[in-house]
Design a protein around this motif. Structure first.
Motif, PDB file in Angstrom:
ATOM      1  N   GLU A 120       0.833  -1.216   0.000  1.00  0.00           N
ATOM      2  CA  GLU A 120       0.000   0.000   0.000  1.00  0.00           C
ATOM      3  C   GLU A 120       0.861   1.256   0.000  1.00  0.00           C
ATOM      4  O   GLU A 120       0.562   2.226  -0.706  1.00  0.00           O
ATOM      5  CB  GLU A 120      -0.925   0.001   1.218  1.00  0.00           C
ATOM      6  N   MET A 121       1.957   1.242   0.775  1.00  0.00           N
ATOM      7  CA  MET A 121       2.829   2.420   0.818  1.00  0.00           C
ATOM      8  C   MET A 121       3.551   2.612  -0.503  1.00  0.00           C
ATOM      9  O   MET A 121       3.707   3.738  -0.980  1.00  0.00           O
ATOM     10  CB  MET A 121       3.818   2.307   1.978  1.00  0.00           C
ATOM     11  N   ILE A 125       0.255   5.005  -1.207  1.00  0.00           N
ATOM     12  CA  ILE A 125       0.520   6.172  -0.363  1.00  0.00           C
ATOM     13  C   ILE A 125       1.688   6.998  -0.891  1.00  0.00           C
ATOM     14  O   ILE A 125       1.577   8.220  -1.059  1.00  0.00           O
ATOM     15  CB  ILE A 125       0.775   5.724   1.094  1.00  0.00           C
ATOM     16  N   THR A 128       0.874   8.804  -4.037  1.00  0.00           N
ATOM     17  CA  THR A 128      -0.105   9.853  -3.769  1.00  0.00           C
ATOM     18  C   THR A 128       0.571  11.092  -3.204  1.00  0.00           C
ATOM     19  O   THR A 128       0.275  12.225  -3.604  1.00  0.00           O
ATOM     20  CB  THR A 128      -1.177   9.352  -2.783  1.00  0.00           C
ATOM     21  N   TYR A 129       1.494  10.886  -2.261  1.00  0.00           N
ATOM     22  CA  TYR A 129       2.216  12.023  -1.692  1.00  0.00           C
ATOM     23  C   TYR A 129       3.045  12.730  -2.769  1.00  0.00           C
ATOM     24  O   TYR A 129       3.162  13.961  -2.768  1.00  0.00           O
ATOM     25  CB  TYR A 129       3.112  11.571  -0.538  1.00  0.00           C
ATOM     26  N   HIS A 230      -0.133   7.443   8.119  1.00  0.00           N
ATOM     27  CA  HIS A 230       0.121   7.845   6.728  1.00  0.00           C
ATOM     28  C   HIS A 230      -1.153   7.826   5.896  1.00  0.00           C
ATOM     29  O   HIS A 230      -1.236   8.498   4.866  1.00  0.00           O
ATOM     30  CB  HIS A 230       1.177   6.930   6.096  1.00  0.00           C
ATOM     31  N   ARG A 231      -2.139   7.003   6.315  1.00  0.00           N
ATOM     32  CA  ARG A 231      -3.399   7.004   5.552  1.00  0.00           C
ATOM     33  C   ARG A 231      -4.149   8.328   5.696  1.00  0.00           C
ATOM     34  O   ARG A 231      -4.960   8.694   4.860  1.00  0.00           O
ATOM     35  CB  ARG A 231      -4.310   5.859   6.034  1.00  0.00           C
ATOM     36  N   LEU A 233      -4.272  11.593   4.985  1.00  0.00           N
ATOM     37  CA  LEU A 233      -3.605  12.505   4.065  1.00  0.00           C
ATOM     38  C   LEU A 233      -3.702  13.938   4.574  1.00  0.00           C
ATOM     39  O   LEU A 233      -4.620  14.280   5.339  1.00  0.00           O
ATOM     40  CB  LEU A 233      -4.221  12.393   2.673  1.00  0.00           C
ATOM     41  N   LEU A 275      -6.384   8.916  -1.849  1.00  0.00           N
ATOM     42  CA  LEU A 275      -5.281   8.016  -2.154  1.00  0.00           C
ATOM     43  C   LEU A 275      -5.297   7.651  -3.624  1.00  0.00           C
ATOM     44  O   LEU A 275      -6.349   7.434  -4.227  1.00  0.00           O
ATOM     45  CB  LEU A 275      -5.364   6.745  -1.304  1.00  0.00           C
TER      46      LEU A 275
END
Length: 563
Positions: A120-121, A125, A128-129, A230-231, A233, A275
């Motif tokens: 997922e990271m 994630i 997305t960042y 981290h989820r 945002l 995300l």
């Protein structure tokens, strides 16, 4: 041959330094020849040495030590206490009636959980960042432009007034600057916090990688993912621009009738970001329509330029292209369908530009090799954006995010590199692969750069005969070294490089008088090799037409190669 000096010698025993490695101790992580196995076994009788064939090294799990019983290893796991337990622990009353599991079963579940977090990271994630950073940077650039337009409107309105209102004009512009600075500072602080979060996510990913790839169970259990934080945002900062309302001149009431600025605002939107979804998910954006390569590409039109030797081309639109020539300090804009010259811009220094590109907003960008600058042309005025040091040639492209991607050839023995700039601020350097080896050779070379639709960064290196492709994070994806047989059976000599909506990578091969088309994974697809004598620069427009500059002919050919 002396084993100590041979670069191709086989792996030697860690004990005797002579015997060829055949076995491995998974407990001590030592390579052994067959002769030294016995000596190693009795070197430390307190350990249970797990000797395995060298090819099967690290196959034996290292059980964690017991917290309560020294030198005991834990092969079971207490579900109620949520801790590993050894054989001695099991004989005590402390875990009586508790549900006990084999630790290897718990290990697999733990690895599965942290692998999900890692996936997922990595896939959601972290990208997305990165997109959030690009979004903030783009809105900051747009904000800068809109504030410039706002100031221009005020100044233009002020030109209609007499000297008596000059002070009022300055006062209002000062208010604009103050509002802009406040908002830009807020966005910059917001951006810094996001970049800090990205760094923390990347560090966690690296920690998980190390734990998952290790056979040390303790390392796996020590992994504490901060995935829940981290989820969440970051908030999205929303900008409200002030408005300038011009007034009419009536008498001496300048302040009342000249105009005033509305107030600006900065607000946060809790759910401003979402995300990133994968390409296969229903939420993902629509992909461009699939287009097949033509069996026989065709020339649509040929543009005769005024250059004796033409080098690079860059699309301003589907109807206009910028061009530069060899030993010529003028950049020229041509109408594609009519072939007519529309505009000429002379470099500020009077030297030949090293490269050109076009921003999303339609501004021409060029690099000056002698002044070591990246410059932008706005309303025929040249502004210096970036001043470079310790490089003797540099080429540029504009990334999807609006960033500048600049190849910098070092003056010294250091390898060349790619530097990403947001405006004049350096954001990223790409120079080495995961093994610490240079991605690009040192010293000057004829290189070109582009970014594909999937955000891969592609660099052609004529002298090295290679196209190097890295992903957005700067990790090497592949090297393309040409295809055989080549049209003229000469070495691969890539110059201009571009991509299209299908994520194809196209590069001009000057020695073989052709253009190579490869897919996004580096697989050769086909050649375009008709009527292209010494092709140099390449670009594509939004309709996937290819433009090829022919160095010796002074021409640009528009080519259709997709259905």
């Amino acid at each position: 041959m002396d084993p100590s000096t041979s670069a191709q010698d086989v792996l030697r025993c860690d004990l005797c330094k002579i015997g060829v490695v055949a076995m491995h101790c998974d407990t001590c992580l030592v390579n052994l020849c067959k002769v030294c196995v016995g000596e190693h076994m009795i070197s430390d009788e307190s350990k249970n040495h797990e000797i395995v064939p060298f090819k099967l090294r690290k196959s034996t799990p290292i059980y964690p030590g017991c917290t309560f019983h020294v030198k005991e290893r834990c092969e079971m796991y207490c579900n109620q206490c949520d801790i590993p337990v050894c054989a001695t622990c099991l004989t005590s009353d402390h875990h009586l009636g508790h549900k006990l599991l084999k630790i290897l079963r718990v290990l697999e579940k733990k690895k599965e959980d942290i692998n999900k977090d890692q996936t997922e990271m990595n896939d959601t994630i972290y990208p997305t960042y990165q997109d959030i950073v690009s979004d903030v940077q783009n809105r900051m650039s747009q904000l800068e432009k809109e504030y410039e337009d706002l100031s221009s409107a005020i100044s233009k309105h002020g030109e209609d007034w007499h000297r008596e209102i000059d002070k009022l004009v300055k006062k209002l512009n000062a208010e604009v600057d103050e509002m802009k600075n406040t908002q830009m500072q807020t966005l910059q602080k917001h951006l810094d916090e996001i970049i800090k979060n990205i760094s923390e996510i990347k560090n966690e990913i690296n920690s998980i990688d190390a734990a998952v790839n290790s056979n040390d169970i303790s390392k796996v259990f020590n992994v504490k993912s901060d995935i829940k934080r981290h989820r969440n945002l970051p908030e999205k900062i929303l900008i409200s621009l002030p408005k300038f309302t011009p007034g009419r001149i009536q008498g001496n009431e300048f302040s009342k009738f000249f105009g005033a600025l509305s107030s600006s605002s900065l607000t946060s939107k809790k759910l401003g970001y979402s995300l990133k979804t994968t390409e296969n998910s229903p939420e993902a954006g629509s992909s461009p329509p699939m287009k097949q390569l033509l069996d026989e590409p065709e020339t649509v039109t040929t543009i005769e330029t005024e250059y004796t030797n033409i080098r690079n081309v860059a699309c301003l639109s589907n109807e206009e292209i910028w061009t530069i020539g060899q030993y010529n300090n003028t950049m020229k804009l041509y109408n594609i369908s009519q072939g007519s010259l529309l505009k000429s811009i002379t470099t500020k220094s009077g030297d030949t530009p090293a490269d050109i590109a076009v921003t999303k907003t339609g501004y021409l960008v060029y690099t000056d090799w002698r002044c070591r600058t990246v410059n932008i042309v706005k309303n025929e005025k040249i502004e210096e954006v970036i001043r470079l040091t310790k490089c003797n040639r540099h080429v540029v492209c504009i990334a999807t995010s609006g960033d500048f991607l600049v190849i910098m050839d070092s003056d010294d023995i250091n390898p060349s590199k790619i530097v990403r700039y947001s405006g004049s601020t350096e954001r990223q350097t790409i120079q080495f692969d995961d093994k610490g080896q240079p991605l690009y050779p040192s010293g000057p070379s004829t290189r070109h750069i582009t970014e594909s639709r999937n955000l891969d960064i592609c660099v052609s290196d004529c002298e090295a005969g290679t196209v190097v492709v890295v992903n957005r994070a700067g990790r090497l994806r592949f090297r393309y070294k040409g295809h055989t047989p080549a049209p003229k059976n000469k070495p691969f000599s890539p110059l201009g490089i571009t991509t299209d909506s299908q994520s194809h990578i196209l590069t001009a091969d000057k020695c073989n008088d052709c253009v190579h088309i490869i897919d996004q994974d580096g697989q050769f697809l086909c050649y375009i090799n008709f009527g292209l004598r010494n092709p140099w620069g390449l670009c594509t427009d939004t309709n996937d037409y290819l433009y090829v500059s022919l160095y010796d002919e002074g021409q640009v050919k528009k080519i259709r190669y997709l259905q």
